[in-house]
Design an enzyme around this catalytic site. Structure first.
Site, PDB file in Angstrom:
ATOM      1  N   GLU A   1      -9.719  -0.812   3.300  1.00 21.13           N
ATOM      2  CA  GLU A   1     -10.512  -0.304   4.415  1.00 21.13           C
ATOM      3  C   GLU A   1     -11.932  -0.857   4.341  1.00 21.13           C
ATOM      4  O   GLU A   1     -12.469  -1.068   3.242  1.00 21.13           O
ATOM      5  CB  GLU A   1     -10.574   1.227   4.340  1.00 21.13           C
ATOM      6  CG  GLU A   1      -9.219   1.918   4.475  1.00 21.13           C
ATOM      7  CD  GLU A   1      -8.748   1.988   5.915  1.00 21.13           C
ATOM      8  OE1 GLU A   1      -8.384   0.928   6.469  1.00 21.13           O
ATOM      9  OE2 GLU A   1      -8.720   3.083   6.481  1.00 21.13           O
TER      10      GLU A   1
ATOM     11  N   ASP B   1       0.845  -1.194   0.000  1.00 21.12           N
ATOM     12  CA  ASP B   1       0.000   0.000   0.000  1.00 21.12           C
ATOM     13  C   ASP B   1       0.880   1.244   0.000  1.00 21.12           C
ATOM     14  O   ASP B   1       2.068   1.173   0.304  1.00 21.12           O
ATOM     15  CB  ASP B   1      -1.000   0.001   1.171  1.00 21.12           C
ATOM     16  CG  ASP B   1      -0.385  -0.395   2.504  1.00 21.12           C
ATOM     17  OD1 ASP B   1       0.858  -0.342   2.640  1.00 21.12           O
ATOM     18  OD2 ASP B   1      -1.145  -0.750   3.418  1.00 21.12           O
TER      19      ASP B   1
ATOM     20  N   ASN C   1      -9.268  -1.552  12.504  1.00 24.84           N
ATOM     21  CA  ASN C   1     -10.594  -1.642  11.884  1.00 24.84           C
ATOM     22  C   ASN C   1     -10.731  -2.891  11.010  1.00 24.84           C
ATOM     23  O   ASN C   1     -11.689  -3.010  10.254  1.00 24.84           O
ATOM     24  CB  ASN C   1     -10.864  -0.384  11.050  1.00 24.84           C
ATOM     25  CG  ASN C   1      -9.853  -0.224   9.920  1.00 24.84           C
ATOM     26  OD1 ASN C   1      -8.957  -1.046   9.765  1.00 24.84           O
ATOM     27  ND2 ASN C   1     -10.010   0.830   9.135  1.00 24.84           N
TER      28      ASN C   1
END
Ligand code: PGA
Length: 240
Positions: free
Chosen positions: A143, A67, A136
């Site tokens: 995400e 990423d 998360n």
């Protein structure tokens, strides 16, 4: 799925490095996606020590970036490519010609992501994904919500990821709000997945990822469907 519980972060790093070294010896020219973040740094140092001692040849590995933040100037200290270089590529003596960046400042980000997907396909897919897990439930910067088919793409960071990023860069103001992430199929389809999880703050999300419902709201929950997964966590992360 195999779950290995280490005593602490140092023990996790030694165990993970031994596990990854075995995978590298089996496939010395394999395609690797190595995570940044705090969790794998000890593991990478252990791998570098094995290489320096002459017991592991990492020079044939091919590296694809997991990423990258969008819009950082070249050489910015927050570059995840810079972090990947300093922690993994350089200590393991992997030639730059065998590396593939996610270019967060490309003029056309979507085209860059398509090119990245094509390059991984041309390389034969991913042999080894070394991953962490976000608070998360993200994998890379997939995400939530992200399902198993989410391709390499630009994303907006969630508030939870901005907060985690502040730990790296000093304050939330310094955390870029968007990023590119390698797509879920590259990670879930890797021939070996090593998930490294350390610390009591990861306990809840690790439990929900491995034992809860498989849902786009927790991208890491899709790992439950992977036969190739090895979770290496420390006791703090499992509550022992
Ligand atoms: P960490 O990050 O290793 O710094 O906890 C993990 C992640 O966000 O994937």
């Amino acid at each position: 799925m195999q779950i290995i519980v280490a005593d602490d972060h140092d023990d996790l790093s030694r165990i993970a490095a031994g596990h990854i070294a075995t995978a590298i010896r089996d496939t010395p020219t394999g395609v690797v996606i190595p995570a940044t973040g705090n969790t794998p740094m000890g593991t990478y140092r252990e791998l570098a020590a094995l290489r320096a001692a002459g017991s592991l040849d990492t020079s044939g590995l091919r590296v694809f970036q997991l990423d990258e933040y969008v819009g950082l100037p070249e050489g910015d200290d927050r570059s995840l490519w810079g972090w990947t270089l300093h922690s993994f590529v350089e200590p393991l003596d992997i030639p730059l010609a065998q590396t593939h960046r996610l270019p967060g400042n490309a003029p056309d980000l979507d085209a860059a992501c398509h090119a990245f997907d094509a390059a991984i396909a041309a390389a034969g897919g991913v042999d080894l994904a070394i991953l962490g897990i976000g608070a998360n439930g993200h994998l890379g910067y997939n995400e939530p919500p992200a399902d198993a088919t989410a391709p390499t793409r630009p994303i907006q960071l969630t508030p939870a990821s901005v907060a985690s990023g502040a730990v790296y860069w000093g304050s939330e103001d310094r955390v870029p709000r968007s990023a590119l992430t390698a797509g879920m199929p590259h990670l879930l389809g890797a021939r070996a997945i090593v998930l490294l999880v350390s610390g009591a703050h990861k306990r809840d999300i690790l439990d929900r990822s491995l034992n809860g419902p498989v849902t786009p709201d927790i991208p890491a929950s899709y790992l439950q469907d992977s036969a190739n997964l090895t979770v290496i966590c420390d006791r703090a992360a499992v509550g022992g």
